[in-house]
Design an enzyme around this catalytic site. Structure first.
Site, PDB file in Angstrom:
ATOM      1  N   LYS A   1     -12.638  -3.471  -6.097  1.00 56.03           N
ATOM      2  CA  LYS A   1     -13.381  -2.217  -6.178  1.00 56.03           C
ATOM      3  C   LYS A   1     -12.559  -1.129  -6.863  1.00 56.03           C
ATOM      4  CE  LYS A   1     -12.001  -1.291  -1.468  1.00 56.03           C
ATOM      5  NZ  LYS A   1     -12.400  -1.533  -0.091  1.00 56.03           N
TER       6      LYS A   1
ATOM      7  N   LYS B   1       0.820  -1.215   0.000  1.00 58.66           N
ATOM      8  CA  LYS B   1       0.000   0.000   0.000  1.00 58.66           C
ATOM      9  C   LYS B   1       0.850   1.259   0.000  1.00 58.66           C
ATOM     10  CE  LYS B   1      -4.374  -1.488   2.009  1.00 58.66           C
ATOM     11  NZ  LYS B   1      -5.338  -1.236   3.100  1.00 58.66           N
TER      12      LYS B   1
ATOM     13  N   LYS C   1      -7.909 -10.491  -9.225  1.00 55.53           N
ATOM     14  CA  LYS C   1      -8.987 -10.534  -8.233  1.00 55.53           C
ATOM     15  C   LYS C   1     -10.070  -9.512  -8.569  1.00 55.53           C
ATOM     16  CE  LYS C   1      -8.667 -10.473  -3.540  1.00 55.53           C
ATOM     17  NZ  LYS C   1      -8.063 -10.395  -2.201  1.00 55.53           N
TER      18      LYS C   1
END
Ligand code: TRP
Length: 354
Positions: free
Chosen positions: A220, A115, A217
């Site tokens: 969103k 991240k 995957k």
């Protein structure tokens, strides 16, 4: 030897729309677990600040996760549904855990590395401390079981490390309080205040992949909305996305082995199986030899049958934000009472004056 009282805890961040992967991978498991367990499900709004401080519609996001929990069938009276920021004890225990966890442990966290990306100097201190707050979420209730995805396993190992170090460092202070429990960790007897949490990762949950690329995957953050089925999608949108989902030109195989090297076919069969509560082998026993022109409409019917009622209920709930807020307030109050009990004990164990 006594044991910690079983308690299920999990958290979902209020960022982005929930999609089919979140439903099959997390929320549906939460619903199943409430049959036999005391459960707490938390919208982790403090965690949402770690990657991005300012959110355009924080309130709406918190309400929408809550609405999804309720629409999917979580019972907020029998169990506890709440948002993290209403229970300041999470942040208080997280501070103590910041002083328990070692910098070397945090440096190993792969999610932080992912991240934070290349420019780690610009990541927030909160993103770095994220796993310590997550440990506090769980341990402030002395929860024992945590349903999460595979990607959260490392954070749960860290949660155990933090619990273990706290137990060991304060062992002689815990003993006279009578608040500890004798457990064995590995072969070692420990007088523990905090339990060693168990991840609940297994189960029928498939890895739900993108409808446009079977090797990625469902996410969103994918720029293409056609890549995912959102829980807020109505029947028309669900139908359109499945009809447009990427496939290959071959018929479905009759055996699971035949899905090797066919990621899109594998994904759609996996989604069908999960929605129907069957195995992929069951699905292929029924559809082996059939073309996607037959399989896709069957998948549309099934997806609509399972998701449309959830979708309708979510919309109904979102039209009544006052009700959602009342559920969160009630859950927050009950969570706070439990968390404050732990924190009173923790403050005594540490030796703070009160
Ligand atoms: N880190 C979790 C995720 O991104 C969310 C989370 C925060 C959580 N606190 C938690 C999950 C406590 C389980 C228990 O999925």
């Amino acid at each position: 030897m006594s044991e910690f009282k079983p308690l299920v805890f999990s958290g979902v961040q209020p960022t982005g729309n929930l999609h089919l992967g979140n439903y099959l991978g997390a929320i549906r498991k939460f619903v199943a677990l409430q049959e036999k367990n005391d459960c707490m499900y938390c919208v982790v709004d403090l965690h949402a600040l770690t990657a991005q401080l300012v959110h355009e519609d924080m309130i709406g996001q918190i309400r929408s996760i809550t609405a999804a929990f309720l629409a999917a069938g979580i019972d907020p009276k029998q169990h506890i549904v709440f948002n993290q920021s209403q229970v300041p004890q999470h942040a208080e225990l997280a501070w103590i855990f910041n002083c328990v966890a070692r910098i070397g442990w945090m440096n190993r966290m792969t999610q932080f590395k992912d991240k934070a990306g290349k420019d780690r100097e610009q990541a927030s201190l909160g993103l770095y401390a994220y796993p310590s707050l997550m440990a506090a979420d769980i341990l402030v209730y002395r929860a024992t079981h945590v349903p999460v995805g595979e990607d959260q396993k490392q954070h749960l190992e860290l949660t155990r490390d933090i619990a273990m170090k706290f137990n060991m460092d304060f062992m002689e202070k815990i003993r006279p309080t009578g608040l500890g429990i004798d457990i064995t960790v590995g072969d070692e007897p420990v007088h523990a205040y905090f339990p060693m949490v168990e991840p609940l990762i297994d189960g029928p949950a498939p890895r739900v992949m993108s409808l446009k690329d079977g090797s990625k995957k469902m996410s969103k953050s994918d720029p293409s909305d056609l890549s995912r089925i959102n829980l807020m999608d109505d029947s028309d949108a669900i139908s359109k996305k499945i009809r447009k989902a990427k496939t290959d030109p071959d018929a479905l195989p009759s055996e699971v082995d035949g899905l090797k090297g066919r990621p899109e076919a594998d994904n759609l069969v996996g989604i069908f199986a999960a929605l129907a509560d069957k195995t992929k082998a069951d699905v292929l026993a029924e559809f082996g030899g059939q073309q996607f022109s037959v399989f896709k409409p069957a998948l549309v019917d099934l997806a609509v049958e399972v998701l449309a009622p959830i979708n309708a209920e979510m919309r109904r709930l979102m039209d009544d934000p006052g009700h959602i807020d009342a559920v969160l307030r009630d859950g927050g109050e009950r969570a706070r009472a439990r968390a404050e009990k732990t924190m009173t004990e923790v403050r005594d164990i540490i030796g703070f004056v009160r």
